[in-house]
Design an enzyme around this catalytic site. Sequence first.
Site: not given
Ligand SMILES: Cc1cc2nc3c(=O)[nH]c(=O)nc-3n(C[C@H](O)[C@H](O)[C@H](O)COP(=O)(O)OP(=O)(O)OC[C@H]3O[C@@H](n4cnc5c(N)ncnc54)[C@H](O)[C@@H]3O)c2cc1C
Length: 456
Positions: A44, A286, A437
């Site tokens: 983010c 996600d 308000w």
């Molecule tokens: C530019 C940007 C701005 C954002 N702003 C906001 C915000 O203001 N507010 C908000 O709530 N959300 C925001 N988000 C969304 C938020 O960043 C994501 O929802 C969050 O990072 C999801 O977390 P996650 O752990 O599910 O996935 P990710 O953060 O995508 O992490 C998944 C990880 O798994 C790793 N991975 C994937 N496949 C494999 C594999 N096969 N083997 C090993 N590793 C692997 C990846 O490298 C990654 O590091 C933003 C996203 C972006 C890109």
Amino acid sequence: MSTRLVVIGGDAAGGSAASQAKKRRPDLDVVMFERGRATSYSACGIPYWISGTVEREADLVARTPEQHRAAGIDVRMRTEVVGIDTDKGAVHWRDLEAGTEGTEYYDDLVYATGSVPMRPPVDGIDADGVYGVQVLDDGVALRDELDSGRVRRVVVVGGGYIGLEIAEACRVRGLDVTVVDKSATPVGTFDPDVGAAIAEAVRCEDIELVLSDGVAGIDVGPDGRARAVVTESGRELPADLVVLGLGVRPNVRLAREAGIPLGTSGGIAVDQRMRTRVPGVWAAGDCVESVHRLSKQRVVVALGTHANKQGRVAGINIGGGYATFPGVIGTAITKICSTEAARTGLSEAEAEAAGYAFVTAAVDSTTKAGYFPGASVIRVKMIAERFSGRLLGAQVVGREGAAKRVDALAICIWNEMTVDEVLSLDLSYAPPFAPVWDPVLIAARKALEAVEADRG
Ligand SMILES: Cc1cc2nc3c(=O)[nH]c(=O)nc-3n(C[C@H](O)[C@H](O)[C@H](O)COP(=O)(O)OP(=O)(O)OC[C@H]3O[C@@H](n4cnc5c(N)ncnc54)[C@H](O)[C@@H]3O)c2cc1C
């Protein structure tokens, strides 16, 4: 009892799950695979690091691999999980630096691979100079390009909030920026009237907005680099760099291949404790689908706020505790140039799709007492169910101090309050913070009037 936990993905969801489980069960072996170069980072924050508002990349990292290791987690960096065998309870991995491969066995598995940026199937989409932004390494690659000095014109394809935040970051760096979007207003998760206010704010910052026009292709130069975005109407938008801002989809390829069931929305199906339908396999972030508490539909909402909570819930359960993730109501907030926008609950289109009959009300007010220096315009919109007056959705747009007001409304929606009840809320007031308000109360008053007029 589980003795070995393997986590795929080391950011918000995976990192939280690993940390919670290890904290609760210090005897648990925890192995966390991360194919990138960072763990527990703030994706983010990428736009603000690209713009220079945040100075150091390291400031975006909440927990380094070394810190995770110090907490007893065996972190395997630059190591991608390439397959899952749920019968044997094993994952197959590849070290992306050394080129070596291996197998790791688990009792419990957390699948937390995040999402991937949407790439439209058009010519030139895989050319050099076309970037999606999802993980920190994507941000690093994008910033390297911008730092190289060869980029003057940026075209962002898709006017979602990530696209607009990156557009703003590039504009802050003094670049010429164009955003192209198929819809009539940007950030399609807002109603068009609020989207129009966002569009105006974007244009005020000298960002060109090309709306109601999708991308038809990327024109690629003889050097293999993107040099223009071609739109469906035939416009050619010159670009030294193209950024994809079309939204994301859950990264579920490995899960699908392993037979871990997906839900109707395309995310991994999980229960409230973040268990998939395969025993011993959990998922969070996600890549999963959640229950929308108003529409009752399964939805994929890719937000860090949910990923952290879901990872924590999975980790607590794996660590022998009990926790649930109760669903989402669609709350989101963003800052686009000097304008803040936020939403919660259902938009008009979502309320309609969910079968609700509703009335709407929108008011323009000020963020502080009208006479107070720095007061600026704020618009609050409410969507209320016909007859019952239950608050179904709210959207807020305005200058500094506007958008966080949505949190009060999120609490109202969560607790199924009516606009009548919202109107009676004991909200704070002093001239530097609000008119007597508060705009939220004025909107509730208007919404109540609309509900009563509709009752006849
Ligand atoms: C530019 C940007 C701005 C954002 N702003 C906001 C915000 O203001 N507010 C908000 O709530 N959300 C925001 N988000 C969304 C938020 O960043 C994501 O929802 C969050 O990072 C999801 O977390 P996650 O752990 O599910 O996935 P990710 O953060 O995508 O992490 C998944 C990880 O798994 C790793 N991975 C994937 N496949 C494999 C594999 N096969 N083997 C090993 N590793 C692997 C990846 O490298 C990654 O590091 C933003 C996203 C972006 C890109």
